[in-house]
Design a protein around this motif. Structure first.
Motif, short mmCIF file in Angstrom:
data_model
loop_
_atom_site.label_atom_id
_atom_site.label_comp_id
_atom_site.label_asym_id
_atom_site.label_seq_id
_atom_site.Cartn_x
_atom_site.Cartn_y
_atom_site.Cartn_z
N TYR A 8 0.75 -1.22 0.07
CA TYR A 8 0.00 -0.16 -0.10
C TYR A 8 0.72 1.29 0.11
O TYR A 8 1.59 1.49 1.01
CB TYR A 8 -0.78 0.15 1.17
N ASP A 360 -7.37 14.21 5.71
CA ASP A 360 -7.70 13.92 4.35
C ASP A 360 -8.79 13.10 3.97
O ASP A 360 -8.85 12.68 2.76
CB ASP A 360 -6.35 13.74 3.68
N ASP A 361 -9.53 12.42 4.87
CA ASP A 361 -10.55 11.72 4.68
C ASP A 361 -10.04 10.28 4.28
O ASP A 361 -10.62 9.50 3.57
CB ASP A 361 -11.73 12.17 3.87
N ARG A 362 -8.76 10.07 4.51
CA ARG A 362 -8.18 8.77 4.13
C ARG A 362 -7.56 8.11 5.36
O ARG A 362 -7.38 6.88 5.43
CB ARG A 362 -7.19 8.88 3.31
N GLU A 387 -7.17 3.05 7.97
CA GLU A 387 -6.70 3.47 6.50
C GLU A 387 -7.13 2.57 5.39
O GLU A 387 -6.46 1.70 4.88
CB GLU A 387 -4.98 3.61 6.48
N ASP A 390 -9.83 1.45 -0.43
CA ASP A 390 -10.62 1.52 -1.52
C ASP A 390 -11.51 3.06 -1.16
O ASP A 390 -11.30 3.55 -0.17
CB ASP A 390 -11.83 0.45 -1.53
N GLN A 391 -12.03 3.39 -2.33
CA GLN A 391 -12.74 4.91 -2.37
C GLN A 391 -13.93 4.53 -1.36
O GLN A 391 -14.40 5.55 -0.64
CB GLN A 391 -13.25 5.10 -3.55
N ALA A 392 -14.58 3.40 -1.21
CA ALA A 392 -15.83 3.23 -0.27
C ALA A 392 -15.27 3.52 0.94
O ALA A 392 -16.21 4.12 1.76
CB ALA A 392 -16.44 1.88 -0.52
N ARG A 394 -12.82 5.52 2.18
CA ARG A 394 -12.64 6.61 2.21
C ARG A 394 -13.90 7.57 2.43
O ARG A 394 -13.97 8.64 3.01
CB ARG A 394 -11.81 7.17 1.22
N ASP A 395 -14.84 7.09 1.46
CA ASP A 395 -16.17 7.83 1.49
C ASP A 395 -16.73 7.57 2.96
O ASP A 395 -17.48 8.61 3.47
CB ASP A 395 -17.11 7.23 0.67
N ARG A 398 -15.45 10.15 5.36
CA ARG A 398 -15.91 11.55 4.94
C ARG A 398 -17.36 11.95 5.49
O ARG A 398 -17.54 12.67 5.95
CB ARG A 398 -15.71 11.85 3.43
#
Length: 491
Positions: A8, A360-362, A387, A390-392, A394-395, A398
């Motif tokens: 990663y 950073d919403d990550r 951490e 995938d985008q899901a 991180r969403d 957020r």
């Protein structure tokens, strides 16, 4: 990072800043103790072999369901734990709670040694722990069930900790056994399973051994104690576990929580969002000030308690925070720093007891670590940092951030997200909603007394080596941090 997640790229969960990285098959965020207590009650009923509780405080009179009648002994967690063991003799229940000094115990309204009377027949193993140095406290908050799931965060199991996300004024469900109403309180926990839960089980067993000299071995059991009605926010997510442990008894100091905070701040690109009870660490403040001096640095938003509930914290923590806020405002040449204190709909103070950091919403960090000195080197602490790959995932981070900010303001997460998108700034979006519930935490030039308390970190030692030697707290790194602040103010 080591292990299967080594591929990663740009991970913040690197060697030196975490104790271990392990994956959680499921990871859920539990905002407010209403949600946490409901989830805990459900999971406890499913335990087959073991329940381990690490806590700063534990009151066996706590009702996980505040809707039950006050004085109903069967609704109290102490009774429920005893009944779980009585109905399942193979269940091993262990609680490791801080042996708090008399004055602090008196302020809590419940002396921890009294809890031992609830479990004196050893149906439940209840031990009081002192982490070593005088003045240090055992501050980790975790519950591990069957090594299959683990809760971790800032919440203790006590009679004054329950609250809902509405933070209603004079909510009768916050009534304590004394008849007094506890203050509105914001809390965040999380629950996870898989290898991450087993890792927290290892941490709890090590803590138990160091306190009692008793080794415990986990039993393999096929069960799934995941709490009912708790949705999954992230799946297959790497979770870093960061600790703080004082130097004591031949063991070296562990400052992973401080290292992870500093690494995350240095690597943030757009947003550093912090919810924390205290904000007094010079090392973290200096790192934040450095980022504020950069033309393209991240926005920094802090949410903290307006005024601490105890006189000691008002004199020490609040005073030191005022000095830190003043220094950060002086360094904020690009107008990217903001701090807020939340209030109830009726204007009462909300105690921000959550210890949440979002980068950073990550990266989502939830734990017991305050942003003060003692949480970085004197007390025992445990944080987890998710951490997602995938985008899901991180969403989900957020969306949680939007929901948490929105609930302070009195709006939905979706409403706040829309405003933030238009404003292009989290802090400016908060200010846009004039509901009176998010008071800006400003700072005036500190007085001589305030500078003295902040400079020498009175009441907030940074390690076992200066716990009772305040004249040693202005070490070279402290002076270097102060020097960086001075340079930033002069620019």
């Amino acid at each position: 990072m080591t292990g299967p997640d080594a591929t990663y790229e740009d991970s913040l969960l690197k060697d030196g800043s975490v104790w271990r990285v392990a994956r959680a098959d499921r990871f859920a965020i539990l905002m407010e103790n209403q949600v946490y207590f409901d989830a805990l009650a459900s999971a406890l009923k499913k335990a087959k072999r073991s329940i381990v509780v690490l806590g700063w405080q534990f009151d066996p009179r706590t009702r996980l369901d505040p809707e039950t009648r006050a004085g109903d002994r069967q609704a109290e967690i102490g009774h429920q734990l005893r009944m779980l063991v009585r109905n399942n003799p193979e269940l091993d229940v262990r609680l490791l709670i801080w042996k708090s000094p008399l004055l602090i115990a008196a302020s809590q309204g419940f002396y921890p040694h009294k809890a031992q009377r609830w479990f004196r027949k050893r149906m439940v193993e209840f031990r009081l722990d002192s982490p070593g140095p005088i003045g240090a406290c055992h501050h980790q908050k975790a519950v591990i069930i069957d090594d299959k799931i683990a809760f971790c965060g800032g919440g203790d199991i006590s009679t004054d900790r329950w609250d809902s996300s509405e933070h209603l004024d004079d909510d009768v469900r916050r009534c304590q056994p004394s008849g007094l109403f506890s203050a509105p309180r914001h809390e965040t926990m999380c629950v996870m399973d898989g290898a991450a839960a087993r890792a927290l089980g290892d941490l709890a067993r090590e803590r138990w051994f160091r306190s009692t000299w008793e080794r415990t071995i986990p039993d393999e059991v096929e069960t799934d104690p995941w709490p009912d009605d708790v949705g999954v926010d992230m799946t297959d997510v790497p979770v870093g576990i960061a600790r703080t442990e004082p130097k004591w008894g031949g063991r070296g100091e562990v400052r992973e929580n401080e290292a992870l905070h500093l690494a995350a701040i240095r690597n943030a690109r757009k947003l550093i969002y912090l919810e924390n009870q205290y904000f007094t660490s010079p090392a973290i403040a200096a790192c934040l000030a450095q980022r504020l001096s950069e033309p393209d640095g991240p926005e920094i938003v802090l949410v903290s308690t307006g005024n601490s509930p105890s006189w000691f914290d008002k004199m020490t923590m609040d005073t030191a925070r005022s000095e830190i806020l003043y220094r950060l405002e002086s360094a904020d040449k690009y107008n990217r720093f903001s701090a807020f204190a939340p209030h109830t709909p009726g204007g009462d103070r909300i105690i921000v007891h959550a210890k949440v950091s979002i980068i950073d919403d990550r990266l989502l960090r939830i734990g017991s670590t305050n942003l003060n000195n003692r949480s970085m080197g004197l007390d025992t602490e445990c944080d987890v940092a998710a951490e997602p790959l995938d985008q899901a995932g991180r969403d989900a981070i957020r969306d949680f951030r939007h929901r948490s900010i929105g609930h302070f303001i009195g709006i939905s997460g979706e409403e706040f997200a829309a405003c933030e998108a238009v404003m292009g700034s989290t802090g400016q979006a908060i200010l846009k909603f004039d509901t009176g519930r998010m008071e800006p935490l400003g700072a005036t030039p500190p007085s001589q007394v305030e500078r003295f308390i902040a400079e020498w970190q009175l009441g907030d030692p940074s390690s076992s080596e200066n716990a009772w030697r305040p004249w040693k707290r202005r070490n070279p790194s402290q002076r270097q941090a102060d020097g960086r602040f001075s340079q930033l103010r002069e620019r």
